[in-house]
Design an enzyme around this catalytic site. Structure first.
Site, mmCIF file in Angstrom:
data_model
loop_
_atom_site.group_PDB
_atom_site.id
_atom_site.type_symbol
_atom_site.label_atom_id
_atom_site.label_comp_id
_atom_site.label_asym_id
_atom_site.label_seq_id
_atom_site.Cartn_x
_atom_site.Cartn_y
_atom_site.Cartn_z
ATOM 1 N N ASP A 27 -2.072 8.008 9.441
ATOM 2 C CA ASP A 27 -1.445 6.841 8.822
ATOM 3 C C ASP A 27 0.000 7.098 8.430
ATOM 4 O OD1 ASP A 27 -3.575 4.937 8.882
ATOM 5 O OD2 ASP A 27 -4.613 6.173 7.413
ATOM 6 N N GLN B 184 -15.507 1.948 8.149
ATOM 7 C CA GLN B 184 -14.769 1.570 9.374
ATOM 8 C C GLN B 184 -15.337 2.260 10.614
ATOM 9 O OE1 GLN B 184 -13.231 2.713 6.598
ATOM 10 N NE2 GLN B 184 -11.371 1.583 6.164
ATOM 11 N N ASN C 140 -4.066 10.707 6.386
ATOM 12 C CA ASN C 140 -4.974 9.818 7.117
ATOM 13 C C ASN C 140 -6.109 9.429 6.182
ATOM 14 O OD1 ASN C 140 -5.712 8.459 9.556
ATOM 15 N ND2 ASN C 140 -7.333 9.942 9.861
ATOM 16 N N LYS C 141 -7.007 8.622 6.695
ATOM 17 C CA LYS C 141 -8.142 8.138 5.908
ATOM 18 C C LYS C 141 -8.833 9.271 5.174
ATOM 19 C CE LYS C 141 -9.380 4.673 5.687
ATOM 20 N NZ LYS C 141 -8.891 3.793 4.622
ATOM 21 N N ARG D 258 0.868 -1.186 0.000
ATOM 22 C CA ARG D 258 0.000 0.000 0.000
ATOM 23 C C ARG D 258 0.901 1.231 0.000
ATOM 24 N NH1 ARG D 258 -5.072 0.260 3.718
ATOM 25 N NH2 ARG D 258 -5.748 1.587 2.002
#
Lengths: 161, 311
Positions: B220, B179, B230-231, B81
């Site tokens: 992240d 999530q 981040n997300k 990723r």
């Protein structure tokens, strides 16, 4: 990252009236960005259908992805679908305030256009606890589902009748 | 990890089922990471434990073959990723092996021992961060969070509860993998915290109506200048928080490997993951989708970081 200049799109938020789609067509938009519009996903479904009917390509994003597009300079205008509006602001489908704030931050013009009528202000908790009819949240989790929100006039460049 | 098998919790099935995926090698580890069966801190655990699996598999291999295996494992995990800084961790592991060889020591033994020590250290540091996070959370706070903070927000909220503080959490559902709806609500409910689920498009509404007074998110990937990735959705929450004067707190793992957010590669995932649910398309054919997995938040939006040191 690519050195190519990103394409700039119009982001249409909320369930816009069919006449608004005709205006987009007249403006020769090939691709229009559509946030999906949780909880019912009406925008992803209805706006996409209306755009496709007029030979434009809907580019569907999740409601949390617009910020990325603003940050990458991919949005040139925001069109908000509104229920009622005046010089003080407009009552728009939920999410409009996020796009208005992002547009202000990134100096992107915001225009408001009439929406398909939304009769409810608040949805049922189960609408957010489910996705496409399937329960996703654990039992007993509360849901809060505002469906409309007020966007103050200082965020909006022009309200079209 | 049990014997030669790593059991990875399939987070995509929570809260409906608790299923563990059996991972036996690097290829299987890459698959669970890439398909987002595990994420955030879970991914980090998978990365380290994958080396332990490969060490077991290379038990009788020569040092040269063992090093080849370590490097191959690192490369495969790094590429799984692109937004995640796995190379920062895999680089350390490979370095341990190289150093052991340079000092004529058994690299398997050294790497294994170091990974266990490293994991123990991280566990301790995470608990320490939970305590500092709980300190930030005051009686009567109503906190907005996004995606999932790998259990730490739930632990901090539980700690607050023990201390007699009343905390309420608003969790965004976090499309497209949900999530927030699945994991965050599940974790918070398990520890008895009052959690309310909202759509991603309702964040400005809850801020404008003063329903929340703090934002707490994870990160992240962190940059030397304080930017973080981040997300997807975190950036617009940060911009709205600043607009409505709401403090914005971030759990970080400080790193100097990348200078700023502009240097972080953002993973663009398959549009199908956005336009379909459980294999069924809900958007008319002909429509396209665009799914960036993460976004970058510039440091100017951050009120305070709650840091962990992973090195």
């Amino acid at each position: 990252m690519s050195n190519k200049k990103p394409l700039k799109h119009i982001l249409v938020h909320g369930q816009a009236a069919p006449a608004v789609m005709d205006i987009l067509k007249k403006k020769r938009q090939k691709t229009v960005v559509i946030p999906e519009g949780r909880p019912q996903l009406e925008a992803a479904k209805v706006n996409s259908r209306e755009l496709l009917k007029r030979n434009m390509t809907p580019l569907v994003i999740a409601d949390n992805m617009a910020g990325f597009m603003f940050y990458r300079n991919m949005i040139k205008e925001v069109w908000l679908a509104y229920q009622i509006g005046d010089a003080h602001g407009a009552l728009c489908d939920i999410g409009a305030l996020i796009y208005a704030v992002l547009a202000k931050k990134h100096r992107v013009p915001v225009l408001a256009y009439p929406a398909v009528e939304q009769k409810r202000f608040i949805g049922k908790p189960k609408e957010i606890c489910c996705f496409c009819g399937r329960r996703v949240a654990p039992p007993a989790v509360k849901g809060y589902v505002p469906l409309l929100e007020w966007v103050p006039g200082n965020y909006i460049g022009k309200i079209h009748e | 990890m049990k014997g030669r098998v790593l059991n990875v919790l399939d987070e995509t099935l929570i809260p409906k089922k608790t299923v563990y995926i059996k991972v036996r090698n690097t290829a299987q580890a890459v698959k669970v990471i890439r398909s987002m069966k595990t994420r955030a801190f879970g991914q980090f655990l998978v990365v380290l434990n994958t080396f332990l699996l490969e060490i077991q598999a290379a038990d009788k291999a020569s040092d040269r073959v063992f090093m080849q295996k370590m490097n191959k494992t690192a490369q495969a995990l790094n590429a799984s990723r692109p937004t995640f800084p796995f190379s920062e961790v895999t680089g350390i592991v490979v370095h341990w092996a190289e150093e052991a060889l340079r000092h004529h020591e058994d690299p398997r033994k050294i790497v294994k021992r170091n990974i266990h020590g490293y994991l123990q250290g991280i566990r301790q540091q995470r608990l320490d961060r939970v305590a500092r996070l709980a300190k930030l959370m005051k009686n009567g706070d109503s906190i907005l969070t996004h995606c999932n903070v790998s259990g730490e927000l739930a632990m901090a909220a539980a700690l607050c509860r023990k201390q007699g503080k009343k905390i309420q959490i608003f969790a965004t559902e976090t499309r497209p993998y949900l999530q927030g709806a699945k994991l965050t609500c599940w974790e918070l409910k398990r520890v008895g915290i009052d959690v309310t689920l909202i759509a991603d498009n309702a964040v400005a509404s809850v801020m404008a109506d003063s329903l929340v007074n703090k934002v707490i998110v994870g990160s992240d990937r962190n940059c030397a200048n304080g930017d973080f990735a981040n997300k997807i959705g975190t950036y617009q929450i940060a911009v709205c928080a600043q607009e409505f004067n709401i403090p914005f707190y971030v759990l970080t793992q400080p790193s100097r490997a990348v200078k700023s957010g502009r240097d972080i590669p953002i993973e663009i995932r398959d549009e199908k993951e956005l336009l379909c649910y459980e294999g069924k398309r809900f958007v008319p054919r002909g429509a396209k989708g665009f799914y960036p997995g993460f976004d970058v938040v510039p440091y100017q939006y951050v009120t305070k970081t709650v840091a962990i040191n992973v090195k």
